[in-house]
Write a protein that holds these residues in place. Structure first.
Motif, PDB file in Angstrom:
ATOM      1  N   ILE A 367      12.128 -28.631  -3.631  1.00  0.00           N
ATOM      2  CA  ILE A 367      11.360 -29.880  -3.750  1.00  0.00           C
ATOM      3  C   ILE A 367       9.898 -29.573  -3.436  1.00  0.00           C
ATOM      4  O   ILE A 367       9.609 -28.819  -2.500  1.00  0.00           O
ATOM      5  CB  ILE A 367      11.901 -30.937  -2.766  1.00  0.00           C
ATOM      6  N   ASP A 368       9.006 -30.159  -4.208  1.00  0.00           N
ATOM      7  CA  ASP A 368       7.573 -29.973  -3.946  1.00  0.00           C
ATOM      8  C   ASP A 368       7.271 -30.353  -2.489  1.00  0.00           C
ATOM      9  O   ASP A 368       7.580 -31.465  -2.063  1.00  0.00           O
ATOM     10  CB  ASP A 368       6.774 -30.859  -4.909  1.00  0.00           C
ATOM     11  N   GLU A 373       8.429 -35.201   2.385  1.00  0.00           N
ATOM     12  CA  GLU A 373       8.585 -36.238   3.410  1.00  0.00           C
ATOM     13  C   GLU A 373       8.766 -37.629   2.803  1.00  0.00           C
ATOM     14  O   GLU A 373       9.095 -38.569   3.510  1.00  0.00           O
ATOM     15  CB  GLU A 373       7.364 -36.246   4.339  1.00  0.00           C
ATOM     16  N   LYS A 374       8.539 -37.761   1.492  1.00  0.00           N
ATOM     17  CA  LYS A 374       8.606 -39.090   0.877  1.00  0.00           C
ATOM     18  C   LYS A 374       9.906 -39.343   0.121  1.00  0.00           C
ATOM     19  O   LYS A 374      10.122 -40.449  -0.358  1.00  0.00           O
ATOM     20  CB  LYS A 374       7.433 -39.261  -0.111  1.00  0.00           C
ATOM     21  N   ILE A 375      10.753 -38.324  -0.009  1.00  0.00           N
ATOM     22  CA  ILE A 375      11.906 -38.476  -0.907  1.00  0.00           C
ATOM     23  C   ILE A 375      12.902 -39.521  -0.415  1.00  0.00           C
ATOM     24  O   ILE A 375      13.706 -40.018  -1.198  1.00  0.00           O
ATOM     25  CB  ILE A 375      12.631 -37.130  -1.122  1.00  0.00           C
ATOM     26  N   PHE A 376      12.854 -39.880   0.894  1.00  0.00           N
ATOM     27  CA  PHE A 376      13.771 -40.912   1.405  1.00  0.00           C
ATOM     28  C   PHE A 376      13.122 -42.302   1.408  1.00  0.00           C
ATOM     29  O   PHE A 376      13.725 -43.250   1.894  1.00  0.00           O
ATOM     30  CB  PHE A 376      14.241 -40.554   2.814  1.00  0.00           C
ATOM     31  N   ASP A 377      11.883 -42.406   0.903  1.00  0.00           N
ATOM     32  CA  ASP A 377      11.232 -43.712   0.834  1.00  0.00           C
ATOM     33  C   ASP A 377      11.857 -44.531  -0.294  1.00  0.00           C
ATOM     34  O   ASP A 377      12.253 -43.970  -1.327  1.00  0.00           O
ATOM     35  CB  ASP A 377       9.728 -43.557   0.574  1.00  0.00           C
ATOM     36  N   PRO A 378      11.920 -45.872  -0.120  1.00  0.00           N
ATOM     37  CA  PRO A 378      12.481 -46.693  -1.193  1.00  0.00           C
ATOM     38  C   PRO A 378      11.590 -46.660  -2.433  1.00  0.00           C
ATOM     39  O   PRO A 378      10.373 -46.650  -2.331  1.00  0.00           O
ATOM     40  CB  PRO A 378      12.526 -48.103  -0.570  1.00  0.00           C
ATOM     41  N   TYR A 379      12.217 -46.652  -3.569  1.00  0.00           N
ATOM     42  CA  TYR A 379      11.569 -46.682  -4.884  1.00  0.00           C
ATOM     43  C   TYR A 379      10.707 -45.448  -5.145  1.00  0.00           C
ATOM     44  O   TYR A 379       9.826 -45.476  -5.996  1.00  0.00           O
ATOM     45  CB  TYR A 379      10.716 -47.955  -5.053  1.00  0.00           C
ATOM     46  N   PHE A 380      10.944 -44.364  -4.402  1.00  0.00           N
ATOM     47  CA  PHE A 380      10.223 -43.123  -4.682  1.00  0.00           C
ATOM     48  C   PHE A 380      11.123 -42.232  -5.527  1.00  0.00           C
ATOM     49  O   PHE A 380      12.249 -41.911  -5.145  1.00  0.00           O
ATOM     50  CB  PHE A 380       9.848 -42.400  -3.381  1.00  0.00           C
ATOM     51  N   SER A 381      10.622 -41.832  -6.700  1.00  0.00           N
ATOM     52  CA  SER A 381      11.439 -41.006  -7.588  1.00  0.00           C
ATOM     53  C   SER A 381      10.539 -40.079  -8.390  1.00  0.00           C
ATOM     54  O   SER A 381       9.429 -40.442  -8.772  1.00  0.00           O
ATOM     55  CB  SER A 381      12.252 -41.892  -8.534  1.00  0.00           C
ATOM     56  N   THR A 382      11.030 -38.876  -8.619  1.00  0.00           N
ATOM     57  CA  THR A 382      10.321 -37.949  -9.496  1.00  0.00           C
ATOM     58  C   THR A 382      10.906 -37.980 -10.896  1.00  0.00           C
ATOM     59  O   THR A 382      10.401 -37.329 -11.792  1.00  0.00           O
ATOM     60  CB  THR A 382      10.432 -36.505  -8.954  1.00  0.00           C
TER      61      THR A 382
END
Length: 427
Positions: A367-368, A373-382
């Motif tokens: 993962i970049d 640190e943001k991958i568990f934030d809601p509505y965060f997607s790559t």
């Protein structure tokens, strides 16, 4: 003789004059010193940030310093122009009489708290002490208590608000918890709905092979009957047909059981979990892999599972299964997007002193670090909007940490990413 007498007289007069002059100089110094002290004390009297006053029993004011004049608004001349000066400060006749008596007879030092009125009618909360001077004269020294009273008022108001806040704190906490729970349930529902379409596609693909086998078995039976491959009048041919039929029915039954198990896992996956189950951690992992079996085979993904413990633990089985499935599905999507050669997923389960760890690692390049640190934030997607809602990992973290009081972490390894699910058994 006369000359000698005259000489002594002159000497005596000179000494007397010198002594007299010395007394005069001493007196002048005393007077100068007294004048200096008088001016000094007058300045202190006027500048002191305290009240200093004195009245006789008739209400005539003798002392009224600048602080009295500044706060109460009257000059000493204005006070003495009134016949009953005590009435200016205290409209109540009984209080006026008390004040008159205080200036006339009070000898022992006493503190008095009262609120005389100012010229504008404002009550001035103040504390006074009497000082008995010589010849029966009494002066009063006071301090302005308005700032202190205001502070006390604010303190009482703050204490009241704090008490009210404490009384309602539990209620607010309960309401907050309910709102958070409702929000979590809403997001969980959104996440499940988003996954449902994706899962239906996987299930449909997964069903294709067993359905084909069942169809082939049914076709084979019907075909052999239509082509009269067996002679039902012949005893040996009847036995062969029954053997053939038994084998085909067993295959049909085995694949039907497989389809039933798949749809049962799929149905339970979308059911809200009501209670924990005591099971081993290979169970939710196998259920997740069963659902994803056709997809991993289609993409030629090598899935290795290493279960180091079969110790039973109390968990929400289908919630843990959902988390495992989310993580593996993310790895699969990443393999496809990056066209990873020889894609591999390693899953291991370990236990140490009732601390259970599920480790899911892939070789998808990781993962970049900028977004780790943001991958568990809601509505965060790559992922693209079509393929990702940004709720999968957020819900997974809530499921593990809020519902099961465990931990869900992510980190990069040399050629991929690792997700660590930690669950705790009863101690």
């Amino acid at each position: 003789m006369f000359t000698a007498t005259l000489f002594f007289i002159i000497i005596f007069l000179v000494l007397w004059i010198l002594r007299l002059k010395k007394k005069i100089n001493k007196k002048e110094k005393i007077e100068e010193n007294c004048k200096y002290r008088e001016e000094h004390f007058k300045k202190l009297f006027d500048m002191a940030p305290i009240f200093i006053d004195s009245f006789d029993t008739n209400g005539h004011c003798y002392l009224w310093n600048k602080e009295c004049e500044r706060v109460f608004g009257w000059t000493i001349d204005e006070l003495n122009a009134h016949e009953n000066v005590f009435a200016l400060f205290h409209p109540d006749p009984e209080v006026q009489e008390t004040m008159r008596e205080a200036f006339a007879t009070r000898k022992e030092t006493q503190y008095i708290d009262m609120s005389p009125l100012s010229k504008s009618g404002e009550p001035i909360p103040s504390r006074w002490i009497n000082v008995d001077l010589s010849e029966g004269e009494i002066i009063y020294i006071g301090i302005d208590m308005r700032a202190q009273k205001e502070a006390e008022k604010k303190l009482l108001e703050a204490q009241y608000e704090l008490r009210e806040l404490n009384n309602s704190l539990q209620e607010r906490v309960d309401v907050g918890i309910k709102e958070i729970y409702k929000k979590e349930q809403l997001l969980l529902g959104q996440s499940r709905m988003a996954q449902m379409g994706e899962m239906l596609s996987i299930i449909a693909h997964q069903w294709r092979q067993p359905l084909s086998v069942i169809d082939m078995s049914a076709f084979s039976i019907q075909n052999k009957i239509d082509l009269q491959k067996f002679d039902f009048d012949d005893k040996a041919s009847q036995v062969k047909f029954l053997e053939f039929l038994t084998k085909e029915i067993k295959d049909i039954h085995r694949y039907t059981q497989y389809l039933t198990g798949t749809i049962e896992d799929f149905t339970n996956f979308f059911k809200p979990t009501k209670r924990k189950e005591t099971t081993t951690l290979n169970v939710p992992i196998e259920k997740a892999l069963n659902i994803l079996d056709s997809l991993t085979k289609k993409e030629n993904i090598d899935v290795k599972v290493d279960i180091q413990t079969y110790k039973r633990v109390k968990i929400y089985t289908y919630e843990v299964m959902q988390v495992v499935l989310n993580i593996i599905k993310n790895s699969i999507d990443n393999f496809i997007e990056k066209e990873i050669l020889n894609p591999t997923i390693n899953i291991s389960v370990n236990e140490d002193n009732n601390k259970f760890t599920i480790l899911i690692c892939d070789n998808g390049g990781g993962i970049d670090e900028a977004i780790l640190e943001k991958i568990f934030d809601p509505y965060f997607s790559t992922k693209s909007e079509k393929n990702g809602t940004g709720l999968g990992l957020y819900i997974s973290k809530i499921v593990i940490e809020n519902h099961s009081f465990g931990m869900l972490n992510a980190k990069n390894i040399h050629n991929g990413a690792c997700f660590e699910i930690i669950l705790y058994g009863e101690r």
